[in-house]
Enzyme design. Structure first.
Site, short mmCIF file in Angstrom:
data_model
loop_
_atom_site.label_atom_id
_atom_site.label_comp_id
_atom_site.label_asym_id
_atom_site.label_seq_id
_atom_site.Cartn_x
_atom_site.Cartn_y
_atom_site.Cartn_z
N SER B 131 -35.67 52.39 112.08
CA SER B 131 -34.73 51.30 111.82
C SER B 131 -34.68 50.30 112.97
O SER B 131 -34.89 50.66 114.13
CB SER B 131 -33.32 51.86 111.62
OG SER B 131 -33.29 52.66 110.48
N GLU B 246 -38.99 65.18 104.54
CA GLU B 246 -37.57 65.46 104.76
C GLU B 246 -36.98 66.37 103.69
O GLU B 246 -35.89 66.87 103.85
CB GLU B 246 -36.76 64.15 104.80
CG GLU B 246 -36.84 63.49 106.15
CD GLU B 246 -35.83 62.37 106.32
OE1 GLU B 246 -35.12 62.38 107.33
OE2 GLU B 246 -35.76 61.48 105.46
#
Lengths: 352, 392
Positions: B131, B246
């Site tokens: 990010s 994930e």
């Protein structure tokens, strides 16, 4: 550990889905709704040609000798089409009760006819049943498909008795019911001669868990159908120059339906599998599956109406069939609050 | 369909439990039950090394790289026993669950040699540089630039929300390597050592008072040319591949942590009488159901043999657990009443349940917000028209 369908289970699922999609059509279901809520041809074909009626009943008793996972697969497929069949009373309650709790003679007398579909059975629960020797007196107003039944299994929660519907003293009255694919009847017993089930505790327990798994699976199938049909509609319906399914307010609501349904799917097959394996968490799983899957179904059916707009509120559209079945399943055999309170008692102890 | 474990698996479970409990009663008893990611970082790095020394660090990896080639059932069992024993979370979870699998899948033989043994051994702690201030949900909007200069990548820009950067050794970053490119095109995936003059890390204080995540600034930061994973321009593909990792077995370990939180709420409710309130009873039952369904959802996801596409269970998993946990935090506060609003510490610091209430607000944001999750579910799961996005 492998929490996925085996090849055989996948095959059963595909066969059952194809069967119900092709045959349990809206037209046929609506014809049944105008009568006693049973599509007789569908029932005969389901029982006799597909041989799915005795899926979880032992082979020695004329069934297929498979488990509740396979039974859930069938019930899910039937629920997806809101099929008008007396499956709940006949196959999810009375047949398992006789298979698990009947004497050899009772099994021999009733199971073949139940599994072939020639005999339709209904489950009659009367909490204040008066028992005088082998004579029963009492009334239930909520007997599913009771008006079509040839055989009644009457219980007060402890004892269980078999009663032919044409026995003197039995009065059956059709009730105008919210869910016309599974109408209730009022069954009055006035000193009716009955035959006690050999092992009522064993029979009732088996009927209870089979019915809850079946109802939860049926709810799962119904909920998935609500989502699938609404997704299809959202891709075709154009407003403001674009498919309504392209609007985020609409998309997100469909996504929320899918999130609930995927959890309901886990719940249903966890419960079925845990019961088949006699896992220690099976009782909790059963309460979880019943409450979660039927609440999910109702929510999805309500969303289906909302997301279809005006057409979803018409008699002509099938949305109300799902909506009414969903509502009926929520209440059937204990509502969500009741089942969650059972879970709370397991975790927190009984409420004071 | 089968939920039970085999006899061999149950023996394996016993072996895991014995070893883990032994450690938590012995040499590492001081870190038993530590839940915060930032607690006792040095001891927890030592714990990573202890796991590796006994080949318990990355049991699903090939033996060649320090793993055990463990079966799915064994990985499930280890994750469950790990959490059951009260062992603290893995400070290198980004290394073993994200960086490692990414290198295994996309790395060269040399990169595997260079990184995998040290990740498995707990010597290289990784953090994730995805990010940026202007690239959050729209990750393809990253602006951090990298250029090749004298056989080195030179990186300039800023990353944000880099969890645990302050205790990490390496960071993987998605950078823009093609001048003037936009969106998912022109991105590349680099591995960079953190301890260098060109990288500066500043902690960001969170609503719970803690500072697990950071701003990371790159000013002519450098890494060798062969730190590139995949080819130049493959960054987007690799970042997306990484996100799929994930949803691995570690989710089950995470759930055991949730189990402990719910159990703490149950104990509090019994102790203060909230357990007699029918509305609280309903909510506790719902929480219990939700947690169980999470477990079976994860088992469905892990049992899926065709990994080429995400099935319904995998697509809905993130929003399911995040939303469940956020509700759990709210339930905790309703059970605790005002007791939940005062801390026993003089610092702004919280015990498990109030911390759960505060921290869980992040769960529905990081790793794809609930809003983004709903878009993904609608588009990939239901085939609905896509939202506007970068055109390549």
């Amino acid at each position: 550990m492998e929490f996925a369908f085996s090849d055989e289970q996948q095959m059963i699922a595909e066969t059952a889905q194809a069967f119900f999609t092709q045959n349990a059509t809206s037209t046929r279901t609506r014809a049944a709704m105008a009568g006693d809520g049973i599509d007789r041809d569908l029932w005969r074909y389901f029982c006799q040609d597909l041989g799915f009626a005795g899926i979880a009943i032992g082979e020695d008793l004329g069934g297929a000798g498979l488990g509740l996972v396979e039974l859930a697969i069938i019930a899910e497929a039937a629920g997806a089409q809101v099929a008008a069949l007396p499956m709940l009373g006949s196959l999810l309650q009375v047949a398992p009760a006789i298979a698990a709790g009947g004497s050899d003679a009772q099994q021999a007398e009733w199971l073949p006819a139940l599994l072939s579909g020639e005999t339709i059975a209904a489950y009659v629960e009367v909490s204040d049943l008066r028992v005088e020797g082998q004579l029963l007196t009492g009334t239930s107003r909520f007997v599913t498909h009771g008006a079509a039944a040839d055989l009644l299994l009457v219980t007060n929660g402890e004892g269980a008795w078999l009663v032919r519907a044409d026995t003197p003293g039995v009065t059956v009255t059709t009730q105008t019911s919210l869910d016309q694919t599974r109408p209730f009847a009022r069954v009055e017993l006035d000193q009716v001669a009955a035959e006690a089930l050999a092992d009522p505790a064993g029979g009732l327990a088996c009927a209870y868990r089979t019915a809850l798994v079946g109802i939860a699976a049926e709810a799962l199938g119904g909920a998935q159908s609500c989502l699938d049909r609404t997704v299809d509609y959202s891709k075709e319906r154009i407003q403001f120059g674009r498919p309504i399914g392209s609007f985020q307010a609409y998309k997100h609501r469909l996504a929320d339906m899918m999130i609930e349904i995927e959890q309901a799917r886990s719940a249903v097959y966890w419960a079925a599998c845990a019961l088949d394996e006699e896992a220690p968490d099976a009782p909790l799983a059963l309460h979880a599956a019943k409450s979660f899957a039927t609440d999910t179904y109702f929510r999805c059916a309500g969303d289906m109406i909302q997301l279809h707009g005006g057409i979803g509120f018409t008699w002509e559209h099938d949305a109300h069939l799902f909506f009414k079945r969903a509502r009926s399943l929520q209440t059937m055999l204990g509502n969500g609050d009741w089942h969650r309170e059972r879970i709370a008692s397991m975790i927190l102890g009984e409420a004071a | 369909m089968k939920l039970g474990f085999s006899r061999e698996d149950e023996l394996f479970r016993q072996e895991c439990a014995d070893w883990l409990n032994g450690q938590m009663a012995g040499e590492f008893r001081d870190i038993k039950g530590v839940t915060k990611l930032t607690g006792s970082p040095q001891r927890r790095k030592e714990w990573e090394q202890q796991l590796a020394a006994h080949r318990w660090s990355c049991i699903g990896w090939p033996e060649q790289w320090g793993g055990r080639n463990a079966t799915l059932s064994q990985q499930v069992i280890f994750a469950e026993e790990y959490a059951r024993a009260g062992v603290p979370g893995r400070v290198n979870h980004i290394g073993i669950e994200l960086a490692g699998p990414t290198i295994l899948t996309f790395g060269t033989e040399e990169q595997k040699q260079r990184f995998l043994p040290d990740i498995a051994a707990g010597k290289t702690i990784f953090c994730q540089g995805f990010s940026e201030p202007n690239a959050g949900s729209d990750l393809a909007g990253v602006r951090t630039k990298a250029r090749l200069e004298d056989g080195e990548w030179v990186v300039n820009g800023q990353k944000i929300w880099t969890s645990l950067a302050h205790i990490s050794d390496w960071i993987f970053v998605v950078t823009r390597t093609e001048e003037g490119s936009q969106g998912p095109k022109g991105l590349s995936f680099l591995m960079m050592p953190i301890d260098q003059p060109g990288i500066e890390i500043r902690g960001i204080r969170q609503i719970n008072g803690d500072a697990e995540f950071n701003e990371t600034f790159f000013t002519d930061a450098r890494c060798p040319a062969d730190s590139l994973i995949g080819a130049v321009g493959d960054g987007w593909k690799i970042a997306m591949g990484l996100l799929a990792f994930e949803r691995g077995v570690s989710t089950l370990g995470q759930q055991m942590g949730f189990r402990n939180e719910l159990d703490e709420i149950i104990a509090a409710a019994k102790a203060n009488g909230a357990a007699q309130n029918p509305l609280i009873r309903q909510r506790i039952a719902r929480a219990e159901i939700g947690l169980r369904l999470m477990r079976y959802g994860a088992l469905r996801m892990l049992s899926q043999t065709d990994n080429s596409r995400m099935d319904g269970a995998a697509l809905t998993y993130k929003i399911q657990w995040a939303t469940w946990r956020r509700s759990l935090g709210e339930l905790a506060m309703d059970v605790l009443g005002q007791e939940g609003e005062i801390s026993p510490y003089s610092e702004y610091e919280w015990d498990t349940l109030p911390n759960l209430f505060l921290f869980s607000r992040a769960d529905t944001i990081y790793g794809g917000t609930n809003q983004i999750q709903r878009n993904l579910i609608a588009e990939r799961g239901l085939g609905l028209p896509r939202e506007p996005r970068w055109t390549s």
